[in-house]
Design an enzyme around this catalytic site. Structure first.
Site, PDB file in Angstrom:
ATOM      1  NE  ARG A  94      -2.343   0.689   3.663  1.00  0.00           N
ATOM      2  CZ  ARG A  94      -1.523   1.209   4.582  1.00  0.00           C
ATOM      3  NH1 ARG A  94      -0.955   2.397   4.393  1.00  0.00           N
ATOM      4  NH2 ARG A  94      -1.250   0.535   5.682  1.00  0.00           N
TER       5      ARG A  94
ATOM      6  CG  ASP B 194      -9.759  15.631 -15.723  1.00  0.00           C
ATOM      7  OD1 ASP B 194      -9.023  15.007 -16.523  1.00  0.00           O
ATOM      8  OD2 ASP B 194     -10.776  15.141 -15.224  1.00  0.00           O
TER       9      ASP B 194
END
Length: 388
Positions: A56, A184
């Protein structure tokens, strides 16, 4: 004497193929291995091998992807996530607190709108939708809540109306108010547009789309220009845990290698499709920044090296006719998402942007969105002609 980085000065496609992807030191494998592993042996307490302890926190395959993403966007820190919305969530939780304000596009992607309107609004983060093609509109949105705006959120081109805004001008407006500029860059990709070089602070991607490029992996990314912001994002990435798995990272990294050549073909096909649709009697408007008639064409020419593979158009006979075009298409597959090598068609109002129905961001019912693939152009044109 300082050793020169061998990647310094390389072009985009060279970086896409080599950044973060040195041959494996053990075997000489030219492709980074898939480290399908959850934990790592430590050489004594705190004695980490290469900084790896738990996947992780870090995984070598994900590290390779993150380094490549940073290189091709011209950033300092790349972070890979399980989806584009997971990347957006990490960014917002890093830069916003309850009571803060964000300016979003008046034609934002439906999933982004849903995140602000249905999730962060409940958490106390407010938002204002503004026409980002107008710097004055953005300044007015920032001024409406003095001192509270933490970010201006940009899509250019936008989804699904293909709006274009001036990244450099918006960066100046955001920074003058003490806010970050978030871009974006999913539709344009780092091959066609480099927002960080134009003044943006963070770039967001759904790597599911063009970066992956083959409709076989879901992922997201953040690329930051600043070391401090990069470190804060990395802390939240680890703390929240929505990371890209090693196989997903490997698939995405494989897709990046051909991004440049794919985008050239996507853009060429989309330009021809847009020009054909602009002459079709059943089409009332074509939304594509490569057309001189597009209101953002001059800005797109200034900040993009090509206009991408996304085209939207409006049907003269309204919503029912637009839906029927989607149903009649054959080579264009009816489906959500975008950016794969295969062409897709969809009805945004009933599909990808249904979450914006009834809101100020609702899209026109007569709108059809195309993700133009890399098939033979004549076949694509013939399919659209029969569908119309």
């Amino acid at each position: 004497m300082t050793q020169r980085d061998p990647l310094d000065g390389l072009g985009f496609s060279s970086l896409a193929i080599h950044a973060g992807q040195e041959p494996d030191p053990l075997t000489g494998a030219v492709v980074p291995p898939i480290y399908q592993v959850s934990t790592y042996k430590q050489d004594g307490v705190g004695g980490l091998r290469g900084g790896y302890e738990y996947s992780r926190s870090a995984n070598p395959t994900r590290t390779a992807l993150q380094e490549c993403l940073a290189a091709i966007e011209g950033g300092r820190h790349g972070l890979a996530f399980a989806s584009g919305l997971a990347a957006e969530d990490c960014l917002l939780r890093t830069v916003c607190n309850p009571g803060d304000h964000v300016v979003i596009p008046s034609d934002a992607y439906g999933g982004t709108f849903r995140l602000f309107a249905k999730v962060y609004e409940r958490w106390g983060v407010t938002w204002t939708a503004a026409d980002l093609s107008s710097v004055e509109s953005v300044r007015a949105a920032i001024a409406s809540v003095p001192g509270q705006t933490r970010a201006v959120w940009v899509e250019t081109p936008s989804n699904p109306l293909l709006g274009v805004c001036d990244i450099a001008a918006l960066a100046e407006a955001a920074h003058s108010a003490g806010a970050l500029l978030v871009v974006d860059n999913t539709f344009a990709t780092p091959y066609l547009q480099q927002p960080l070089a134009l003044g943006a602070d963070v770039v967001v991607h759904s790597t599911t789309k063009y970066i992956g490029g083959h409709s076989d992996v879901v992922g997201g990314a953040l690329i930051a220009a600043d070391d401090d912001l990069g470190a804060r994002l990395a802390f939240h990435q680890n703390s929240m845990g929505a990371v890209a798995g090693p196989f997903d990272a490997w698939l995405t990294l494989r897709g990046i290698k051909t991004l440049g050549v794919r985008m050239d073909r996507h853009s060429a096909n989309a330009q021809a499709v847009a020009e054909m649709l602009a002459e079709h009697p059943k089409v009332s408007a074509v939304l594509y920044p490569g057309l001189p008639s597009h209101p953002g064409h001059e800005v797109a020419v200034k900040q993009m090296r090509g206009f991408g593979g996304m085209v939207s158009f409006r049907h003269v006979e309204g919503e029912a006719a637009a839906v029927e075009v989607c149903n009649r298409a054959r080579l264009f597959t009816l489906g959500e998402s975008l950016g794969g090598v295969e062409s897709l068609i969809e009805h945004p109002g009933r599909m990808t942007h249904a979450s914006a129905a009834g809101s100020p961001l609702e899209v026109p019912g007569d709108l059809v969105r195309l993700s133009v693939g890399i098939e033979d152009l004549d076949d694509l044109l013939a399919d659209l002609d029969q569908a119309l």
